[in-house]
Design a protein around this motif. Sequence first.
Motif: not given
Lengths: 479, 441
Positions: A451-454, A355, A456-457, A268-269, B413-414
Motif C-alpha cells: 500500500g502506498k499513495g493518496e 507513483l 491509496g494503491q 501518509y506513507a 483512501n483505497y
Amino acid sequence: MKKLVYDIVNKLDLPGITYADVRFTDTDTQSIYFEKGNLKHFGFDLDSQALGIRVLTDGCWGFAGTTILNSNSIDKTIKRAISNAKIGSKFRSDPVAFKKLNAVQDSFLYQPEEDPFQMDDKEKIDYLEKIARKLNGNEQIVYSYVYTELYRQYKIFANTIGTFVDSMIYDSMPMMYVLASNGKESMCRTFPGHMNGRRGGFEIVRQQNMEVQTEEIIEEAIELLSAPRIEEERADIIIGNGHLALQLHESVGHATEADRIFGKEISYAGKTFIKPEMLGNFRYGSDLVNIFSDSTNKAGMGYHIVDDEGTPGTIVDIVKNGILVDQQTSQETAALLGVKPSSNMLASYADDIPLIRMTNFCLSPGTGSLDDLIKSTENGYYIDYTKTWSIDDNRHNFQFTTEIGWKIKDGELKHIVKEPTYFGITPEFWASCDGICGEEEWEFHGTFHCGKGEPGQAMHLSHGVAPARFKNIVCNVKA
Amino acid sequence: MEFQKDLVKICEMYPQLKLNFRYKIWETDFLRFYHGQINYNISKTSISLYTTIYKGKKSCSFSLKGPTKEMLVEKIESVLALIDKLPEDPDFIDLEDDLTKSEEKIKTNNIKKVDLDRKIQILKNVAKTLESYKFKIYGTFICNYRTLIFVNSNGINKREISSPIYLECKAVNQKNEVTVLETYGGERFESFKETEFISNLTEKVKIACNEVIDVNPGEYEVILAPRCIGEYFMYLGSSIHAQSLDSKQSFFEGKVNEKVFLKSITLYDDPKNEKLINFDYNSDGHIYKKLSIIHQGIFKNFFVDNYYGRKLNMLKNGAEGSALVMETGTKNLQEIIKSVKKGLYISSLHYMNFINRKETSITGLTRDGTFLIENGNITKVVNNLRFTENISDIIKGISEIENKAYTIPYSENYGEFGMHSVRMPHVKVTGFKISSSTRTV
C-alpha cells in the motif's frame, strides 16, 4: 482499445501541454475463500476497465481517471486532467521538469502454464477444497482458511513522446492459515506466508504444494501453544526467505523511494531517513549487502517493458558492497537527484496516478546453503513466516514478529519458540549482516498488497532473497 | 433512479434465487500538496455494482463496472450454469431482511461546492501563516460524492447519499522535519472555520519549534491526543465485531455485561451524531443506529451484521464502529497537563499492527508531534517512539479524561473509498510502555 488510447494521446498533443500520458487497463480478478472447510466466497471481477490521463501543464501535474468509458465521460476526463493541471499550477512554486526519453514501441504478453481464467472454475475450487478440508479436522484448530487470488491485467501505455506499449500479465497468490487454541491463548501458522504472490497462473498455486504442508502447519500451531518465548536480550538470527522479503521491503525498499526524500509521501506513507547527500557514501549495510532494483527479470511480478511514464525497464544498484549508491526514482525525482530514472513509476490501475513503486527489489545472493549457515551458527534462532510488521515513518526503527522460530545451538536446530519479536535500527541492522546464502537458496517472494499513495494503491511486486544472518539483534520484545 | 428500479425487477425475475446488490456511483476530487505547493489534483469517477447470488446455500459474487440491466442479466445467466457445481456454505441462512429506512437527507455535492480554486485559496492562507515559522504544509484536501444503493431479494431497496470533506494538513519544520498535524472532516462545509483551523495549527507549530530530545524506553505517564485514543478504540473494534467471535479472536468473548475497564470509560457507536460524518445503513443495508459498546466500564454489545448474527444466533444490530464516541470526563486539558510531573504528550500514531489480536497486544509508533511534559508544562519535542502494549492495558490505564471532545476524521483512501470520524477527548494514561526510540522525528 489501442485506437482509443492512440486517439486520446493525439488529442493531448496541444500547445501548452508539455507532456501527457494515457493508460488503459482491463483487469480480471478471481478470489476463492474457504473457511473452516466450507466455501465462503467465490467471486470475480472480470473486464474491469479503467482509463487514466496525466498531463503536465505550466509545470504542474493534473490527473483524471474513470471507469466509465463512453465518449462523453472520456471527453470530461480529458478536460478534468487539463484543468486540474492548469488550476493546480497557481499553487506550484517549483515547476516539474525532466529530460525527454526516447520513444519505445513494444509488446509483452505473458503466457502462464495454466491460465486460471480459461480453466474450469470447478477444478480450481475442488483443488482448494481438498486442502481446506485437511485443515479442518483437529479439535485444537479452532479456525482455518484457504484463500487464493488470481489476477490478469492487460495494459496499454502511450505518451506524447511517441511511446506505445501494451502488455498482459498473470499473477497468483495462494495462502492457508490455521489458528490453534488451548482455551487460554491462540497461535497461528500460515503457508506459504505473507509474501505469497508470484508471477504466473494456476501453476503457482499447485507449485506451493499446500496439501503436503497442512499437517506440518497444524502440528506447529499446536506446538506453539506450549512453546517457550525467546529469553535472551540479544541473539544472532537467521531470517528465512518469506520473512526476509518483508524485512528488505520495509527497511530498504520503501526507504529508498526518492519521492519520500522530497517529502511527497509525508502526509501518509511517510518520509525516509535518507538524504540526497548520502548517495555514494552512506554505509547502509555490511560489505556483503548488495541490493538492486530489477524491472527486467520476467520471473518477478515487477517486470515491465516500460514503467507508467515510459522509462524502459532496467537494473539499478541501490546498495553496493554496503554503500548506498542510488534510489528508486521517477523522471522528476531522478532529475532532482541528478541520476538516471530507474523505471519505478507505476500505478495499480489506469485510473490511479503513477507513483514510485518497487518492482523486483532484490538482495544479491552470497554463498552456501541454508544448512551451511545454520551449521556455522553457535547460538541463535532461525525465524520465518511474518506475523506482525511495523516501521516508523522515517523507515529507521522497525519491529517484526514471526509466527515461529527455531532455537539454534551449536549449529543445529533445536526446539521451536513462539512469536519471536525483534527490533532494529535500519542501517545498524543491515550492518550486522554476516552471511547471505547462495544462488541455490535465492528465490522470488512477493505480494499483491503493497500500500502506498493518496488515493491509496495496492501494488504487485517481488523480492528476490536468500536467507541471511544478522548478529546480536534485540529479539525478546514483549507487550 | 432507473437502474435501482431495474435491480428490483431483476430480483423479481429470479424468485428461485436470493440476490444481493450494492450499487455505487462514486466520485472524488483529491488534492495532494507538499512543500507548500500542489503535488497533484486527481479527479476520479466510477460506477460499480457488487452482486452476490445465493441458490440455496451455494453462492457466487461478482463485480461489474458501469453496469446495465442487460449486462447484469447476462452475467447472472452465466453464473447460474456454474452455481450448482459449487460446494455449499452450511452457515448461510438468509440475506439481510431489515426493511427499516432512514430519512434521506438532501446532501450538497461538496466536489462542486469546495472546488479546486477554493481549496487552493485555503491552503495558500495556511501556508502563508506558517512561513514565518519556517514550516511548510503537506497533506490532502479531499471531497467525495457517493450514492450507494442497496437492493436484495428480501425487499431491501434503500439509498444513502454522502459527500464528506477531509482536510489533513501537516506542518513540517524545514530545518529538522518535526511535524504537527491538524485535520478537518465533515459533510457541512459551513462547519469548517478557517481561522480556527489555522490558529490551532499555528499553536502546535509554536510548540514544535522547541528543542528535540530523545527519551529512553520504559513506562511513562502519557497524554494521548484524541486521534490516538480514537485509533486504539478502532483497533480494538476488531474484537467487537461478531466475526471475531467466530474466528476465536475476540478479547471480549464471554465478557458481555462484565466489567472490563474502569467506570469512567463509556464508548458508543453513534452514526447520526451531528458532529460526525453520518451513516444511514451498514454494509448489508441494515439501519445503523446508536449502540452502547462500553457503559461505565462494562462491555455491552458486539457489532453484529446479518451473516454472523444468523450464524452465531445473535441479534443483528447494524452497528459497524464507524462513528465511535467516547464520553468526556471532568478536567480540562490544561489541568491534565499540569497533573503530569514527567511524561509525554502523544499527538498521533503510526503503523500499528497486532502481535496477538485476542490478547490485544500491538506494536506501533508515535508520529506528528511527540512532546516531553516536565512539571506540568510541555517543554521539548521528543523523537518518535515505539510502543509495544496491550490495548486493553492502555485503556485500563486511563486515569483522566478531558471534559471536551474533538471530531477526528479518517479517510480510507483505497478503491472507491469512504470517510468516517470519531469523537474523542484527550486522556491521561499511566504506565504506558515505550519499547524503543526511533532516534528521528
